[in-house]
Design a protein around this motif. Structure first.
Motif, short mmCIF file in Angstrom:
data_model
loop_
_atom_site.label_atom_id
_atom_site.label_comp_id
_atom_site.label_asym_id
_atom_site.label_seq_id
_atom_site.Cartn_x
_atom_site.Cartn_y
_atom_site.Cartn_z
N VAL A 204 0.98 -1.25 -0.15
CA VAL A 204 -0.12 0.06 0.19
C VAL A 204 1.03 1.24 0.08
O VAL A 204 2.00 1.17 0.45
CB VAL A 204 -0.81 -0.04 1.13
CG1 VAL A 204 -1.87 -1.24 0.98
CG2 VAL A 204 -0.26 -0.13 2.66
N PRO A 205 0.37 2.53 -0.58
CA PRO A 205 1.04 3.59 -0.48
C PRO A 205 1.09 4.10 0.96
O PRO A 205 0.58 3.60 2.01
CB PRO A 205 0.29 4.47 -1.11
CG PRO A 205 -0.90 3.92 -1.09
CD PRO A 205 -0.74 2.65 -1.21
N LEU A 206 2.12 5.16 1.19
CA LEU A 206 2.38 5.84 2.40
C LEU A 206 0.97 5.96 3.42
O LEU A 206 0.86 5.68 4.52
CB LEU A 206 3.29 6.93 2.21
CG LEU A 206 3.77 7.64 3.60
CD1 LEU A 206 4.95 8.58 2.92
CD2 LEU A 206 2.79 8.67 4.22
N ARG A 207 0.12 6.74 2.71
CA ARG A 207 -1.05 7.42 3.69
C ARG A 207 -1.93 5.95 4.12
O ARG A 207 -2.84 6.05 5.00
CB ARG A 207 -1.85 8.00 2.81
CG ARG A 207 -1.19 9.22 2.33
CD ARG A 207 -0.63 10.04 3.47
NE ARG A 207 0.00 11.30 3.03
CZ ARG A 207 0.97 11.94 4.13
NH1 ARG A 207 1.05 11.88 5.05
NH2 ARG A 207 1.49 13.26 3.22
N LEU A 208 -1.71 4.72 3.54
CA LEU A 208 -2.57 3.66 3.72
C LEU A 208 -1.96 2.75 4.58
O LEU A 208 -2.51 1.60 5.06
CB LEU A 208 -3.25 3.08 2.64
CG LEU A 208 -4.09 3.69 1.70
CD1 LEU A 208 -4.49 2.68 0.66
CD2 LEU A 208 -5.28 4.15 2.49
N ARG A 209 -0.44 2.93 5.09
CA ARG A 209 0.32 1.83 5.91
C ARG A 209 -0.40 1.75 7.45
O ARG A 209 -0.87 0.42 7.78
CB ARG A 209 1.72 2.56 5.90
CG ARG A 209 2.40 2.23 4.82
CD ARG A 209 3.87 2.21 5.29
NE ARG A 209 4.31 3.16 6.06
CZ ARG A 209 5.28 4.17 5.57
NH1 ARG A 209 5.53 4.34 4.51
NH2 ARG A 209 5.71 5.04 6.45
N ALA A 210 -1.03 2.73 7.92
CA ALA A 210 -1.49 2.51 8.97
C ALA A 210 -2.71 1.55 9.00
O ALA A 210 -3.02 0.70 9.79
CB ALA A 210 -1.70 4.08 9.66
N ALA A 443 -1.65 0.37 17.01
CA ALA A 443 -0.62 1.10 16.67
C ALA A 443 0.80 -0.02 16.61
O ALA A 443 1.50 0.26 15.80
CB ALA A 443 -0.30 2.09 17.77
N SER A 444 0.70 -1.09 17.49
CA SER A 444 1.64 -1.90 17.32
C SER A 444 1.90 -2.54 16.07
O SER A 444 3.09 -2.38 15.57
CB SER A 444 1.47 -2.96 18.45
OG SER A 444 1.54 -2.42 19.78
N TRP A 445 0.73 -2.73 15.43
CA TRP A 445 1.17 -3.56 14.08
C TRP A 445 1.63 -2.30 13.01
O TRP A 445 2.42 -2.78 12.01
CB TRP A 445 -0.24 -3.92 13.63
CG TRP A 445 -0.70 -5.01 14.47
CD1 TRP A 445 -2.01 -5.00 15.37
CD2 TRP A 445 -0.24 -6.34 14.48
NE1 TRP A 445 -2.12 -6.58 15.79
CE2 TRP A 445 -1.34 -7.07 15.28
CE3 TRP A 445 0.68 -7.10 14.03
CZ2 TRP A 445 -0.86 -8.47 15.58
CZ3 TRP A 445 0.85 -8.46 13.91
CH2 TRP A 445 -0.04 -9.14 14.96
N VAL A 446 1.42 -1.08 13.16
CA VAL A 446 1.63 -0.06 12.23
C VAL A 446 3.28 0.02 12.31
O VAL A 446 3.97 -0.03 11.58
CB VAL A 446 0.93 1.23 12.24
CG1 VAL A 446 1.46 2.17 11.44
CG2 VAL A 446 -0.41 1.13 12.37
N ILE A 447 3.77 -0.03 13.70
CA ILE A 447 5.23 0.19 13.95
C ILE A 447 5.76 -1.13 13.73
O ILE A 447 6.94 -0.80 13.07
CB ILE A 447 5.25 0.46 15.79
CG1 ILE A 447 4.63 1.66 16.16
CG2 ILE A 447 6.53 0.33 16.06
CD1 ILE A 447 4.32 1.85 17.51
N ILE A 448 5.18 -2.21 13.99
CA ILE A 448 6.10 -3.53 13.53
C ILE A 448 6.29 -3.38 11.98
O ILE A 448 7.24 -3.73 11.24
CB ILE A 448 5.10 -4.85 13.80
CG1 ILE A 448 5.40 -4.82 15.29
CG2 ILE A 448 5.66 -6.02 13.22
CD1 ILE A 448 4.11 -5.62 15.94
N GLY A 449 5.10 -2.98 11.24
CA GLY A 449 5.23 -2.97 9.85
C GLY A 449 6.20 -1.92 9.31
O GLY A 449 6.66 -2.20 8.02
#
Length: 548
Positions: A204-210, A443-449
C-alpha cells in the motif's frame, strides 16, 4: 517472467548487464548490485516524483488510487483470523462445560462449598502455550522461506499445512494429543503472523500503511467474535459436539484463502529486492489504477530505497543484531512483547477471567462475545486516530491509560467479595480488553510494519513475533496460575501485576519509540542511520534529494 531486455521497457538491459548473465531480470539481486551498471541518477528523478506523489495523497485519494492494494491487504490480514480463532478457542474451552466434563479433574470450590471439575492448571497452561510453541517455530521458518520464495507462496504453503493439522485436533481424544495438534497448527500461524504485517505495509502507499496493518488487529477481534458466538451457542450442550463443532469450523478458512492468495500479486518491494523489476512494475499496476499512477516511477522509488540498504549477502538473522538494524529489531521485538505485558492476556482469556471473577457461565460467555464485538469497532476507530495523530502518540497515551485501568482493576479485586465487586472486576476487565484495541494494540501493528529495513523485513517481523511468543509462554503460565482456583486465585488482583509490567513498557516506549507517521521508507532508513533520538524524529527534516 517478462523480458526486461525489451527495448521499450524502462528497465531495458544494457550490454554490460547482459554480459553478466542477468538479462532476464537480475534474479539474484543479493549477488549483483542494482546500481553498478545504472547510475542512481538514471532513475532518481522518477523516484522523487513517485515519493512526492505519495506525500501529496490524502487517505481517501490513496484508497481510490490503490483499490486492489487495500483488497489484497484485507485478504492477507484475513489469515490472522485462524490464529486468533484458535487462541480464543482454547481460552474458551477451559470454561466450556462439555470440555471440562471430558478432560477436567475434581476440585473443591471454597466460594460455593461444592465439589466441581476444572482443567488442571498445568494442562490449562500447556494447551494455551502449545500453539505458541508451534508458532515460535513457524516465525523462524517464515523469514528464510519468504525471503526465498516470496510472501504469496510462503502463505499458501502455510494454509495447506493448516488444513492437514486440523484433522489431528478434530480427532484428538486426550489432552496430550490436543497439545501436539495445537503445536503443529502453530507452525503455519507463525508464517501468517510474520508475513502479514510486512506484506500489508509493502503493497500500500504511505497514507494507507496505518489502516492496512491495523486490519490485522481487526481480524484478530473477528476471530474472537466467531469463537465467542460459537462457544456461546454450544456452552449449554454437554456432548462432545460442543467442542468438536468449533474445531471443525477452522476448515472454513484455509482453502478459500489459499485460492485467493494464489491470485494475489507478490509484494513489489520483494520483487525489487530480487531484481525482478518488470514483474515489480506489473505488480504495482495490479495494486492500483494505472490511470492514477506511474508504475515505472513507483518501482524507481523502491529501487532507490533498496539501494540504500544494498548488500552482497543473502539476508540472515545475524544481521538483525548489527549496527542500526539492532535498534530497529529491538523496537519491533519490544513492541511485540509489550502486548503480553500490558494486560492483553486478560482479553485472550476473557471468558475464563469473567467466570473466575464470580460471573455466571452464560453471562461470562455473553460478556466475552460483547468484548470481541466492541474490540472490532474500536480497532476501526483507531484507523482514524493513528492516521492523523501518529503511532507514537497513540501508543504512549493508550499505554498510560491502560496502566491506570489495570491498577484500578487490582483495587477492585482487593475489596470484599460481593455481587457489586464481582461486577466491577468484570466490567473493568471488559473495558481494559476493549480500550487496548483502541490504542496500543493497533498502533503496534503499524510500528512493526514500518520499522524494519526493507531488505530484512521478513526476518525482522519473524524475530519480533518470536519475542512475542517467548514472553507470552511464561505469561500464559503466570496468567493461568493467577486466575485458576487451584493456583493463585487472584481474579482482579492480577491487575497489579500487569499494571507494573505495563508501566515498564510505557517508560521504555517513551524514550526509544520514534514517530514514523508520514515518513517514506527512504526517510525511515536515513533517520535510523543518522541515529536521530526517538523524541527528535518529528522535528527532523529529511531532504527529498538525500540518500544518506
Amino acid at each position: 517472467m517478462s523480458d526486461i531486455a525489451d527495448s521499450k521497457s524502462p528497465y531495458a538491459s544494457t550490454p554490460e548487464v547482459e554480459a553478466k548473465g542477468v538479462s532476464q531480470g537480475i534474479e539474484h539481486a543479493h549477488d549483483y548490485d542494482l546500481n553498478k551498471e545504472a547510475k542512481l541518477g538514471d532513475y532518481k528523478a522518477d523516484a522523487i516524483e513517485a515519493e512526492n506523489a505519495e506525500y501529496n495523497m490524502g487517505v481517501l485519494e490513496a484508497v481510490r488510487a490503490y483499490p486492489m492494494a487495500s483488497f489484497w491487504a484485507f485478504i492477507m490480514s484475513f489469515c490472522i483470523i485462524m490464529e486468533s480463532y484458535d487462541v480464543f478457542l482454547m481460552g474458551n474451552f477451559v470454561a466450556l462445560p462439555a470440555f471440562v466434563n471430558k478432560f477436567g479433574v475434581p476440585y473443591f470450590d471454597v466460594k460455593t462449598g461444592k465439589e466441581g471439575l476444572v482443567i488442571a492448571t498445568k494442562w490449562q497452561s500447556a494447551l494455551q502455550v502449545s500453539g505458541q510453541l508451534g508458532a515460535l517455530i513457524g516465525v523462524f521458518l517464515a523469514g528464510p522461506l519468504t525471503s526465498r520464495i516470496g510472501y504469496r507462496w510462503a502463505t499458501i504453503t502455510g494454509l495447506m499445512l493448516l488444513n492437514a493439522f486440523i484433522f489431528i485436533f478434530y480427532f484428538a481424544n486426550s489432552l496430550p494429543v490436543i497439545f501436539v495438534a495445537q503445536l503443529l497448527e502453530g507452525i503455519p500461524w507463525g508464517i501468517f503472523i510474520a508475513n502479514a504485517p510486512a506484506y500489508c505495509s509493502e503493497i500500500v502507499p504511505l497514507r494507507l500503511r496505518a489502516p492496512a496493518t491495523q486490519m490485522l488487529q481487526m481480524f484478530w477481534a473477528i476471530g474472537s467474535i466467531i469463537v465467542g458466538a460459537v462457544t456461546y451457542r454450544y456452552n449449554g450442550l454437554l456432548t462432545e459436539q460442543a467442542y468438536k463443532v468449533p474445531i471443525a469450523l477452522q476448515w472454513m478458512f484455509p482453502t478459500p484463502l489459499a485460492i485467493l492468495m494464489f491470485c494475489a500479486p507478490e509484494s513489489p518491494w520483494w520483487l525489487v529486492r530480487k531484481g525482478r523489476l518488470e514483474e515489480a512494475a506489473h505488480a504495482v499496476g495490479r495494486l492500483g489504477r494505472r490511470s492514477r499512477l506511474n508504475p515505472a516511477e513507483t518501482v524507481a522509488m523502491m529501487r532507490r530505497t533498496v539501494e540504500l540498504e544494498k548488500s552482497t549477502k543473502e539476508p540472515n538473522h545475524l544481521e538483525l543484531f548489527k549496527g542500526t538494524d539492532l535498534y530497529r529489531t529491538m523496537i519491533v521485538c519490544c513492541v511485540y512483547l509489550a502486548q503480553n505485558l500490558t494486560g492483553n492476556l486478560i482479553a485472550n482469556q476473557a471468558v475464563y477471567f469473567f467466570t473466575q471473577s464470580g460471573v455466571g457461565t452464560n453471562l461470562a460467555f455473553a460478556l466475552g462475545l460483547i468484548t470481541s464485538g466492541l474490540q472490532m469497532i474500536f480497532v476501526m476507530l483507531s484507523w482514524i486516530l493513528t492516521s492523523y495523530l501518529g503511532r507514537r502518540t497513540i501508543y504512549l497515551w493508550g499505554s498510560g491509560f491502560n496502566v491506570l485501568l489495570l491498577v484500578c482493576l487490582g483495587i477492585a479485586g482487593s475489596v470484599a467479595v460481593t455481587t457489586a465487586s464481582n461486577l466491577a472486576v468484570a466490567s473493568l476487565g471488559l473495558i481494559i480488553s476493549v480500550l487496548f484495541t483502541l490504542g496500543p494494540a493497533p498502533a503496534s501493528w503499524v510500528i512493526i510494519g514500518e520499522t524494519s529495513a526493507i531488505r530484512l523485513r521478513p526476518l525482522t517481523t519473524g524475530m519480533g513475533r518470536a519475542a512475542y511468543y517467548i514472553i507470552e509462554i511464561p505469561c500464559i503460565f503466570l496468567g493461568s496460575y493467577m486466575l485458576n482456583p487451584t493456583g493463585g486465585n487472584l481474579a482482579g488482583k492480577c491487575g497489579y501485576v500487569w499494571g507494573a509490567t505495563g508501566f515498564v513498557c510505557l517508560v521504555a516506549a517513551y524514550f526509544y519509540l520514534p514517530e514514523m507517521k508520514g515518513r517514506s521508507y527512504r526517510e525511515i532508513d536515513i533517520l535510523f542511520k543518522r541515529k536521530v533520538p526517538a523524541r527528535q524524529w518529528t522535528k527532523t527534516h529529511v531532504d527529498i534529494e538525500a540518500d544518506e
